[in-house]
Design a protein around this motif. Structure first.
Motif, PDB file in Angstrom:
ATOM      1  N   ASN A 291       0.850  -1.184   0.000  1.00 34.72           N
ATOM      2  CA  ASN A 291       0.000   0.000   0.000  1.00 34.72           C
ATOM      3  C   ASN A 291       0.889   1.238   0.000  1.00 34.72           C
ATOM      4  OD1 ASN A 291      -2.532  -1.482   0.341  1.00 34.72           O
ATOM      5  ND2 ASN A 291      -1.766  -1.918   2.382  1.00 34.72           N
ATOM      6  N   ASN A 292       0.619   2.170  -0.903  1.00 35.94           N
ATOM      7  CA  ASN A 292       1.509   3.317  -1.082  1.00 35.94           C
ATOM      8  C   ASN A 292       0.737   4.633  -1.154  1.00 35.94           C
ATOM      9  OD1 ASN A 292       4.071   1.710  -1.592  1.00 35.94           O
ATOM     10  ND2 ASN A 292       2.769   0.939  -3.238  1.00 35.94           N
ATOM     11  N   PRO A 293       0.419   5.246  -0.020  1.00 36.92           N
ATOM     12  CA  PRO A 293      -0.212   6.562  -0.042  1.00 36.92           C
ATOM     13  C   PRO A 293       0.822   7.670  -0.241  1.00 36.92           C
ATOM     14  CG  PRO A 293       0.038   5.817   2.219  1.00 36.92           C
ATOM     15  CD  PRO A 293       0.518   4.691   1.345  1.00 36.92           C
ATOM     16  N   GLN A 294       0.416   8.720  -0.945  1.00 37.55           N
ATOM     17  CA  GLN A 294       1.323   9.839  -1.209  1.00 37.55           C
ATOM     18  C   GLN A 294       0.522  11.136  -1.287  1.00 37.55           C
ATOM     19  OE1 GLN A 294       4.196   9.588  -4.573  1.00 37.55           O
ATOM     20  NE2 GLN A 294       3.375  11.563  -5.199  1.00 37.55           N
ATOM     21  N   VAL A 295       1.082  12.207  -0.712  1.00 36.97           N
ATOM     22  CA  VAL A 295       0.477  13.535  -0.790  1.00 36.97           C
ATOM     23  C   VAL A 295       1.588  14.541  -1.048  1.00 36.97           C
ATOM     24  CG1 VAL A 295      -0.794  15.343   0.413  1.00 36.97           C
ATOM     25  CG2 VAL A 295      -1.399  12.954   0.797  1.00 36.97           C
ATOM     26  N   LYS A 296       1.373  15.434  -2.009  1.00 41.67           N
ATOM     27  CA  LYS A 296       2.332  16.497  -2.306  1.00 41.67           C
ATOM     28  C   LYS A 296       1.584  17.821  -2.414  1.00 41.67           C
ATOM     29  CE  LYS A 296       6.155  17.700  -5.397  1.00 41.67           C
ATOM     30  NZ  LYS A 296       6.947  17.277  -6.583  1.00 41.67           N
ATOM     31  N   VAL A 297       2.112  18.856  -1.750  1.00 39.62           N
ATOM     32  CA  VAL A 297       1.515  20.189  -1.767  1.00 39.62           C
ATOM     33  C   VAL A 297       2.587  21.199  -2.148  1.00 39.62           C
ATOM     34  CG1 VAL A 297       0.384  21.994  -0.421  1.00 39.62           C
ATOM     35  CG2 VAL A 297      -0.224  19.605  -0.027  1.00 39.62           C
ATOM     36  N   ASN A 298       2.262  22.091  -3.081  1.00 39.57           N
ATOM     37  CA  ASN A 298       3.136  23.191  -3.466  1.00 39.57           C
ATOM     38  C   ASN A 298       2.417  24.507  -3.189  1.00 39.57           C
ATOM     39  OD1 ASN A 298       3.755  20.825  -5.563  1.00 39.57           O
ATOM     40  ND2 ASN A 298       5.626  21.977  -5.215  1.00 39.57           N
ATOM     41  N   TRP A 299       3.147  25.449  -2.594  1.00 40.16           N
ATOM     42  CA  TRP A 299       2.547  26.724  -2.202  1.00 40.16           C
ATOM     43  C   TRP A 299       3.471  27.868  -2.609  1.00 40.16           C
ATOM     44  CZ3 TRP A 299       3.283  29.031   3.249  1.00 40.16           C
ATOM     45  CH2 TRP A 299       2.627  30.261   3.336  1.00 40.16           C
ATOM     46  N   GLN A 300       2.948  28.760  -3.441  1.00 32.22           N
ATOM     47  CA  GLN A 300       3.703  29.943  -3.826  1.00 32.22           C
ATOM     48  C   GLN A 300       3.542  30.977  -2.719  1.00 32.22           C
ATOM     49  OE1 GLN A 300       5.402  30.050  -7.111  1.00 32.22           O
ATOM     50  NE2 GLN A 300       6.513  31.562  -5.875  1.00 32.22           N
ATOM     51  N   ALA A 301       4.388  30.841  -1.686  1.00 34.21           N
ATOM     52  CA  ALA A 301       4.234  31.664  -0.483  1.00 34.21           C
ATOM     53  C   ALA A 301       4.485  33.135  -0.767  1.00 34.21           C
ATOM     54  CB  ALA A 301       5.169  31.170   0.614  1.00 34.21           C
ATOM     55  N   THR A 302       5.511  33.424  -1.553  1.00 33.21           N
ATOM     56  CA  THR A 302       5.813  34.789  -1.985  1.00 33.21           C
ATOM     57  C   THR A 302       6.174  34.739  -3.459  1.00 33.21           C
ATOM     58  OG1 THR A 302       8.200  34.735  -1.560  1.00 33.21           O
ATOM     59  CG2 THR A 302       6.767  35.227   0.323  1.00 33.21           C
ATOM     60  N   LYS A 303       6.490  35.897  -4.024  1.00 37.23           N
ATOM     61  CA  LYS A 303       6.888  35.926  -5.425  1.00 37.23           C
ATOM     62  C   LYS A 303       8.183  35.164  -5.645  1.00 37.23           C
ATOM     63  CE  LYS A 303       4.647  40.290  -6.664  1.00 37.23           C
ATOM     64  NZ  LYS A 303       4.852  41.675  -7.175  1.00 37.23           N
ATOM     65  N   LYS A 304       8.977  35.026  -4.577  1.00 37.72           N
ATOM     66  CA  LYS A 304      10.277  34.380  -4.710  1.00 37.72           C
ATOM     67  C   LYS A 304      10.344  32.992  -4.080  1.00 37.72           C
ATOM     68  CE  LYS A 304      13.093  38.561  -5.075  1.00 37.72           C
ATOM     69  NZ  LYS A 304      14.300  39.264  -4.564  1.00 37.72           N
ATOM     70  N   ASP A 305       9.359  32.624  -3.279  1.00 38.49           N
ATOM     71  CA  ASP A 305       9.429  31.379  -2.508  1.00 38.49           C
ATOM     72  C   ASP A 305       8.330  30.412  -2.902  1.00 38.49           C
ATOM     73  OD1 ASP A 305      11.529  31.823  -0.200  1.00 38.49           O
ATOM     74  OD2 ASP A 305      10.392  33.687  -0.373  1.00 38.49           O
TER      75      ASP A 305
ATOM     76  N   VAL B 132       7.135  26.915  -1.597  1.00 43.30           N
ATOM     77  CA  VAL B 132       7.253  25.955  -0.504  1.00 43.30           C
ATOM     78  C   VAL B 132       6.620  24.642  -0.945  1.00 43.30           C
ATOM     79  CG1 VAL B 132       6.633  25.458   1.895  1.00 43.30           C
ATOM     80  CG2 VAL B 132       7.212  27.800   1.208  1.00 43.30           C
ATOM     81  N   ASN B 133       7.279  23.527  -0.620  1.00 42.03           N
ATOM     82  CA  ASN B 133       6.748  22.227  -1.011  1.00 42.03           C
ATOM     83  C   ASN B 133       6.722  21.289   0.183  1.00 42.03           C
ATOM     84  OD1 ASN B 133       9.425  20.480  -1.157  1.00 42.03           O
ATOM     85  ND2 ASN B 133       9.867  22.433  -2.193  1.00 42.03           N
ATOM     86  N   PHE B 134       5.736  20.410   0.184  1.00 39.08           N
ATOM     87  CA  PHE B 134       5.582  19.395   1.233  1.00 39.08           C
ATOM     88  C   PHE B 134       5.299  18.062   0.570  1.00 39.08           C
ATOM     89  CE2 PHE B 134       2.603  16.764   3.635  1.00 39.08           C
ATOM     90  CZ  PHE B 134       3.341  16.509   4.787  1.00 39.08           C
ATOM     91  N   LEU B 135       5.940  16.999   1.080  1.00 38.56           N
ATOM     92  CA  LEU B 135       5.733  15.657   0.532  1.00 38.56           C
ATOM     93  C   LEU B 135       5.564  14.657   1.664  1.00 38.56           C
ATOM     94  CD1 LEU B 135       5.772  13.592  -1.859  1.00 38.56           C
ATOM     95  CD2 LEU B 135       8.243  13.430  -1.491  1.00 38.56           C
TER      96      LEU B 135
ATOM     97  N   PHE C  27       8.414  12.347   5.558  1.00 36.18           N
ATOM     98  CA  PHE C  27       7.886  13.706   5.593  1.00 36.18           C
ATOM     99  C   PHE C  27       8.998  14.656   5.161  1.00 36.18           C
ATOM    100  CE2 PHE C  27       5.238  11.339   8.415  1.00 36.18           C
ATOM    101  CZ  PHE C  27       3.968  11.891   8.305  1.00 36.18           C
ATOM    102  N   LYS C  28       8.709  15.461   4.147  1.00 29.90           N
ATOM    103  CA  LYS C  28       9.702  16.393   3.640  1.00 29.90           C
ATOM    104  C   LYS C  28       9.063  17.754   3.438  1.00 29.90           C
ATOM    105  CE  LYS C  28      12.409  17.536  -0.456  1.00 29.90           C
ATOM    106  NZ  LYS C  28      12.618  17.248  -1.882  1.00 29.90           N
ATOM    107  N   ILE C  29       9.780  18.803   3.870  1.00 29.54           N
ATOM    108  CA  ILE C  29       9.336  20.172   3.635  1.00 29.54           C
ATOM    109  C   ILE C  29      10.523  20.964   3.123  1.00 29.54           C
ATOM    110  CG2 ILE C  29       9.747  20.863   6.037  1.00 29.54           C
ATOM    111  CD1 ILE C  29       7.310  22.766   5.674  1.00 29.54           C
ATOM    112  N   GLY C  30      10.292  21.803   2.116  1.00 22.71           N
ATOM    113  CA  GLY C  30      11.382  22.548   1.514  1.00 22.71           C
ATOM    114  C   GLY C  30      10.925  23.884   0.973  1.00 22.71           C
TER     115      GLY C  30
END
Length: 475
Positions: free
Chosen positions: A129-143, A145-148, A190-193
């Motif tokens: 069983n392989n669950p996966q979630v990825k979120v990308n957020w354009q926090a600012t014009k330059k940043d 942010v990604n979560f996996l 869990f990864k955040i960048g």
């Protein structure tokens, strides 16, 4: 192959897959094949899909030879190694959380593989069983942010156990495999960048990842039953050993790219730093009274002629390894030529952690436990790794490209290397073997049937019978 449990890997969740067989990136410590998997991400449009696959033995033919069917104990298609079922299903969905600002991608897949094994006369079943979630957020014009999040669950019933050292295993002597985790509510990866555009000539990427993973192998026969082995017939019966391995790790990376033009060439200068900490913890426990009854030899009538009792104590310890690296490199492009040059520095060190190991359940005085004080590794690996490469396009259409590269790589320090003299770890617990008389004829070794005055051979698993609470002799 028949009789083997296959492993399936689903590539549907990946946007790109890069495979390198030589001239690996300066960001890679070790050599060999390098695989970079880039997972899919959401966009401003919703996309999704579902898939399914099923095959079973009603769709298969059999190729058992006539010679095997004609044996005194016939091997029929139903008793031979064969696949019972293979199924694979999954779905994925991605889209905007906030249009032009935040996006998500999620997927789930499950494989169910069932085979019949002649060696156990039972079903070997693997569920992935392989669950996966990825979120990308354009926090600012330059940043950005990604979560996996990702977790790979592997549950397996009837897994063959190499510790049995037998061709044929009773189902009770096989293993049930499941995931295991360190004492942390976060299970899986869990990864955040953050990817930051500093200016038009500089790009910065920073990430932190926590990977809580491990494996637990529990005997199908449970820990209350006894374990037995008939070497003469290459059969394992009763229960078997339980193993728990935890491997949580933390990692931090910071990477930067600068783009410039100087000396008639364009430059992509990359540099960065990384730190990783890996804990490897092992617990091994034999079932019942902790004694493996071994029928080493028997006569033609099936009567044992050589009985041995292998008495185990517990394994319960951990090793910690730390990795630190720095690298800098430049990619120069001018005309038809491209040159890569760089160097990285790796520092690797660790320690064996203090622990307490229980002695033999049956004979705690003869085979006592150990209070292990721990130690720092008496060495630190330090390596400089130069890398260089050249590619040249021979024609204007770029149909012919020549490449050459030179690379030096550093090996990865293994926790087992740090814990070479850690007697509280390892897959083989400390043990000693003695003569045994099977008074009740059940083919299992009871404590009152073992003769501690007749030890057979040398002790194993780091156990020193001359000084049972000391470290094993230095290798």
């Amino acid at each position: 192959a028949p009789g083997q449990s296959p492993t399936y890997f689903n590539f549907d969740n990946f946007e790109e897959i890069h495979v390198a067989t030589a001239g690996n990136e300066i960001t890679a410590r070790t050599g060999g094949i390098g695989i970079n998997l880039i997972t899919k991400r959401g966009t401003n449009q919703y996309h999704g899909g579902i898939r399914g696959y099923l095959s079973n033995n009603s769709l298969e033919s059999s190729n058992v030879p006539a010679e095997l069917k004609a044996l005194a104990t016939p091997i029929t298609p139903e008793k031979a190694d064969h696949t019972l079922q293979t199924s694979d299903w999954g779905f994925d969905l991605g889209g905007p959380l906030m249009r032009d600002r935040a996006w998500f991608y999620a997927s789930m897949s499950r494989q169910d593989i069932r085979i019949f094994k002649r060696s156990t006369k039972a079903e070997d079943r693997t569920r992935l069983n392989n669950p996966q979630v990825k979120v990308n957020w354009q926090a600012t014009k330059k940043d950005l942010v990604n979560f996996l999040f990702f977790n790979g669950f592997k549950v397996k019933s009837g897994r063959s156990n190499t510790a049995n050292a037998s061709t044929f295993e009773a189902f009770e002597a096989t293993l049930h495999q499941d995931n295991a985790y360190a004492d942390n509510p976060l299970h899986g990866l869990f990864k955040i960048g953050d990817d930051r555009v500093v200016n038009s000539n500089m790009f910065l990427s920073a990430a932190y990842a926590y990977y809580n993973t491990g494996i637990k192998l529990t005997p199908e026969g449970g820990l209350d039953a006894q374990a037995g082995r008939n070497v003469a017939l290459s059969r394992a019966y009763g229960s078997t050993v339980q193993t728990l391995q935890l491997r949580p790790q933390h990692s931090v990376t910071v990477n930067a790219n600068n783009f410039a033009r100087a000396f008639g060439a364009s430059h992509n200068i990359k540099y960065g730093v990384g730190y990783r900490k890996v804990l490897s913890q092992t617990q091994v426990e034999w079932p019942g009274n902790g004694i493996l009854g071994i029928v080493q030899a028997q006569d033609a009538a099936g009567n044992p002629t050589d009985l041995r009792a292998q008495v185990f104590r517990q394994t319960n310890g951990a090793n910690l390894v730390k990795y630190l690296d720095f690298y800098v490199g430049d990619t120069l492009s001018f005309g038809r030529a491209t040159i890569d040059a760089g160097v990285r520095y790796d520092k690797e060190w660790g320690e064996a952690l203090a622990s307490t190991t229980d002695g033999s359940k049956a004979f705690p005085t003869a085979i006592p436990g150990v209070i292990f004080p721990g130690y720092k590794s008496p060495f630190t690996w330090k390596n400089f790794s130069p890398r260089g490469g050249l590619s040249y396009v021979f024609d204007a259409e770029a149909k012919t490209v020549g490449r050459a590269s030179y690379s030096r790589f550093a090996a990865q320090l293994a926790p087992s290397t740090v814990g070479t003299r850690n007697t509280s770890t390892g897959s083989t617990p400390g043990n000693a073997t003695y003569r045994w008389t099977d008074l009740n004829g059940d083919r299992f070794a009871q404590a009152d049937e073992v003769d501690l005055t007749q030890q057979i051979g040398n002790s194993a698993g780091g156990f020193n019978s001359a000084n049972p609470t000391a470290l094993a002799p230095s290798p």
